[in-house]
Design an enzyme around this catalytic site. Structure first.
Site, PDB file in Angstrom:
ATOM      1  N   SER A 141       0.844  -1.210   0.000  1.00  0.00           N
ATOM      2  CA  SER A 141       0.000   0.000   0.000  1.00  0.00           C
ATOM      3  C   SER A 141       0.874   1.252   0.000  1.00  0.00           C
ATOM      4  O   SER A 141       2.005   1.233   0.514  1.00  0.00           O
ATOM      5  CB  SER A 141      -0.873   0.021   1.260  1.00  0.00           C
ATOM      6  OG  SER A 141      -1.603   1.232   1.349  1.00  0.00           O
ATOM      7  N   TYR A 154      -2.565  -0.532  10.253  1.00  0.00           N
ATOM      8  CA  TYR A 154      -2.560  -0.887   8.820  1.00  0.00           C
ATOM      9  C   TYR A 154      -1.183  -0.583   8.215  1.00  0.00           C
ATOM     10  O   TYR A 154      -0.601  -1.409   7.510  1.00  0.00           O
ATOM     11  CB  TYR A 154      -3.661  -0.096   8.112  1.00  0.00           C
ATOM     12  CG  TYR A 154      -3.792  -0.369   6.631  1.00  0.00           C
ATOM     13  CD1 TYR A 154      -4.332  -1.572   6.174  1.00  0.00           C
ATOM     14  CD2 TYR A 154      -3.391   0.570   5.684  1.00  0.00           C
ATOM     15  CE1 TYR A 154      -4.462  -1.825   4.818  1.00  0.00           C
ATOM     16  CE2 TYR A 154      -3.527   0.321   4.324  1.00  0.00           C
ATOM     17  CZ  TYR A 154      -4.064  -0.874   3.890  1.00  0.00           C
ATOM     18  OH  TYR A 154      -4.186  -1.120   2.547  1.00  0.00           O
TER      19      TYR A 154
HETATM   20  N1  LIG Z   1      -8.546  -0.162  -2.134  1.00  0.00           N
HETATM   21  C1  LIG Z   1      -7.475   0.575  -1.827  1.00  0.00           C
HETATM   22  O1  LIG Z   1      -7.515   1.828  -1.881  1.00  0.00           O
HETATM   23  C2  LIG Z   1      -6.188  -0.082  -1.427  1.00  0.00           C
HETATM   24  C3  LIG Z   1      -5.058   0.727  -1.331  1.00  0.00           C
HETATM   25  C4  LIG Z   1      -3.854   0.153  -0.963  1.00  0.00           C
HETATM   26  C5  LIG Z   1      -3.774  -1.201  -0.712  1.00  0.00           C
HETATM   27  N2  LIG Z   1      -4.889  -1.967  -0.800  1.00  0.00           N
HETATM   28  C6  LIG Z   1      -4.743  -3.389  -0.512  1.00  0.00           C
HETATM   29  O2  LIG Z   1      -5.244  -4.139  -1.580  1.00  0.00           O
HETATM   30  C7  LIG Z   1      -5.693  -5.409  -1.095  1.00  0.00           C
HETATM   31  C8  LIG Z   1      -7.091  -5.672  -1.618  1.00  0.00           C
HETATM   32  O3  LIG Z   1      -7.944  -4.679  -1.098  1.00  0.00           O
HETATM   33  P1  LIG Z   1      -9.288  -4.250  -1.839  1.00  0.00           P
HETATM   34  O4  LIG Z   1      -9.314  -2.793  -1.873  1.00  0.00           O
HETATM   35  O5  LIG Z   1      -9.451  -5.047  -3.077  1.00  0.00           O
HETATM   36  O6  LIG Z   1     -10.342  -4.690  -0.714  1.00  0.00           O
HETATM   37  P2  LIG Z   1     -11.652  -5.586  -0.788  1.00  0.00           P
HETATM   38  O7  LIG Z   1     -12.307  -5.407   0.526  1.00  0.00           O
HETATM   39  O8  LIG Z   1     -12.407  -5.276  -2.027  1.00  0.00           O
HETATM   40  O9  LIG Z   1     -11.067  -7.067  -0.920  1.00  0.00           O
HETATM   41  C9  LIG Z   1     -10.433  -7.711   0.135  1.00  0.00           C
HETATM   42  C10 LIG Z   1     -10.814  -9.187   0.083  1.00  0.00           C
HETATM   43  O10 LIG Z   1     -10.061  -9.875   1.090  1.00  0.00           O
HETATM   44  C11 LIG Z   1     -10.915 -10.857   1.640  1.00  0.00           C
HETATM   45  N3  LIG Z   1     -10.441 -11.281   2.951  1.00  0.00           N
HETATM   46  C12 LIG Z   1     -10.586 -10.653   4.148  1.00  0.00           C
HETATM   47  N4  LIG Z   1     -10.056 -11.394   5.124  1.00  0.00           N
HETATM   48  C13 LIG Z   1      -9.534 -12.515   4.540  1.00  0.00           C
HETATM   49  C14 LIG Z   1      -8.836 -13.645   5.011  1.00  0.00           C
HETATM   50  N5  LIG Z   1      -8.557 -13.823   6.324  1.00  0.00           N
HETATM   51  N6  LIG Z   1      -8.439 -14.584   4.115  1.00  0.00           N
HETATM   52  C15 LIG Z   1      -8.724 -14.434   2.811  1.00  0.00           C
HETATM   53  N7  LIG Z   1      -9.385 -13.390   2.290  1.00  0.00           N
HETATM   54  C16 LIG Z   1      -9.782 -12.437   3.154  1.00  0.00           C
HETATM   55  C17 LIG Z   1     -12.268 -10.185   1.698  1.00  0.00           C
HETATM   56  O11 LIG Z   1     -13.322 -11.137   1.845  1.00  0.00           O
HETATM   57  C18 LIG Z   1     -12.289  -9.445   0.371  1.00  0.00           C
HETATM   58  O12 LIG Z   1     -12.865 -10.233  -0.651  1.00  0.00           O
HETATM   59  C19 LIG Z   1      -5.600  -5.345   0.424  1.00  0.00           C
HETATM   60  O13 LIG Z   1      -4.419  -5.987   0.845  1.00  0.00           O
HETATM   61  C20 LIG Z   1      -5.520  -3.847   0.700  1.00  0.00           C
HETATM   62  O14 LIG Z   1      -4.860  -3.564   1.896  1.00  0.00           O
HETATM   63  C21 LIG Z   1      -6.098  -1.444  -1.161  1.00  0.00           C
END
Ligand SMILES: NC(=O)c1ccc[n+]([C@@H]2O[C@H](COP(=O)([O-])OP(=O)(O)OC[C@H]3O[C@@H](n4cnc5c(N)ncnc54)[C@H](O)[C@@H]3O)[C@@H](O)[C@H]2O)c1
Length: 261
Positions: A141, A154
């Site tokens: 991130s 986080y």
């Molecule tokens: N969306 C953003 O702005 C952003 C920015 C930086 C980093 N990220 C990172 O990207 C990644 C994906 O995030 P996203 O935005 O797609 O979120 P999202 O909420 O759309 O997807 C996250 C998924 O992880 C699953 N999950 C949660 N706990 C779990 C577990 N114990 N085992 C397996 N799966 C599990 C959830 O069910 C969900 O489907 C994350 O690591 C997040 O930290 C997102």
């Protein structure tokens, strides 16, 4: 690993957190390229639905990234099919927003368990069955590059993901496995929707991004596709920002008006 120009036919990809957001978009691009995709999540209903939407090359498996047993079962299944694993995308994750003073010990541990230990277990399990030429892509991130108030737990987990990425790149280079991190900024997914996650004033926050918009999950998935394939064959241990320029530096209002040429 890419077997033909623009094609991943014959390659096997495992994605965590694939039911939603960035993981779901990664499953889409790999399915488009003809890979066999194991889309995993803890949300079985959404995961099955997402896999069904993406066609017959994509199948759903339950995998809680914090469970060493789940990792062992899914990777054993992949190797028992004689496929081996070519690509792992560690995308499962979640965030909490609170000052350190208002973060409970349970919440802090939960962030480390899901985002950091989940990635550790994935690297450990997958590297045992991954073929030479394989690629691991960890979704870190922007908050794991720039410290951000109210994102202490986080941020600590995501700084840790970047450290793990670099250590794994060093340790797995001899096995022909590359390991990289992608660092998204603000991406339009359920993590950022609803609760004013990035800022209490969402419009002002978006204006502070040099490109003045949020990114889409597919814009992250395209970078993951590059890191997974042979076109990035000399890239390992890297952090690639996908943040609309946020980490590039400080942007003043005057800079945004400079004309070029
Ligand atoms: N969306 C953003 O702005 C952003 C920015 C930086 C980093 N990220 C990172 O990207 C990644 C994906 O995030 P996203 O935005 O797609 O979120 P999202 O909420 O759309 O997807 C996250 C998924 O992880 C699953 N999950 C949660 N706990 C779990 C577990 N114990 N085992 C397996 N799966 C599990 C959830 O069910 C969900 O489907 C994350 O690591 C997040 O930290 C997102």
């Amino acid at each position: 690993m890419t077997t033909a120009e623009g094609s991943m036919v014959g390659t096997t990809v495992l994605i965590t957190g694939g039911a939603s957001g960035i993981g779901g978009a990664c499953a889409q691009v790999f399915a488009e390229d003809g890979a066999t995709v194991y889309l995993t999540d803890v949300d079985d209903e959404a995961g099955t639905r997402r896999a069904d939407e993406l066609g017959t090359r994509v199948s759903y498996r339950h995998l809680d990234v914090t469970s060493e047993l789940d990792w062992a079962e899914v990777t054993a299944e992949i190797s028992s099919r004689g496929d081996g694993l070519d690509v792992l995308v560690n995308s499962a994750g979640a965030a909490i927003k609170a000052t350190l003073a208002h973060t409970t010990l349970d919440q802090f541990r939960r962030m480390l368990d899901l985002n950091l230990i989940g990635t550790f277990l994935g690297i450990k399990a997958a590297s045992g069955v991954m073929r030479s030429g394989g690629s691991i892509v960890n979704i870190a991130s922007l908050r794991g590059v720039l410290a951000t108030a109210e994102l202490g737990a986080y941020g600590a987990s995501k700084f840790g993901v970047r450290a793990l990425t670099k250590v794994a790149a060093l340790e797995l280079a001899d096995n022909g496995i590359r390991v990289n991190a992608v660092c998204p900024g603000s991406i339009d997914t359920p993590i950022t929707a609803g609760a004013d996650f990035d800022s209490d004033d969402v419009e002002a926050y978006v204006r502070s991004i040099p490109m003045q918009r949020r990114g889409s999950p597919l814009e992250v998935a395209e970078v993951v596709r590059f890191l997974a394939g042979d076109k990035s064959s000399y890239v390992t241990g890297a952090d690639i920002m996908v943040d609309g320029g946020t980490a590039a530096g400080v942007r003043t209002p005057k800079v945004s008006k400079v004309s070029v040429g």
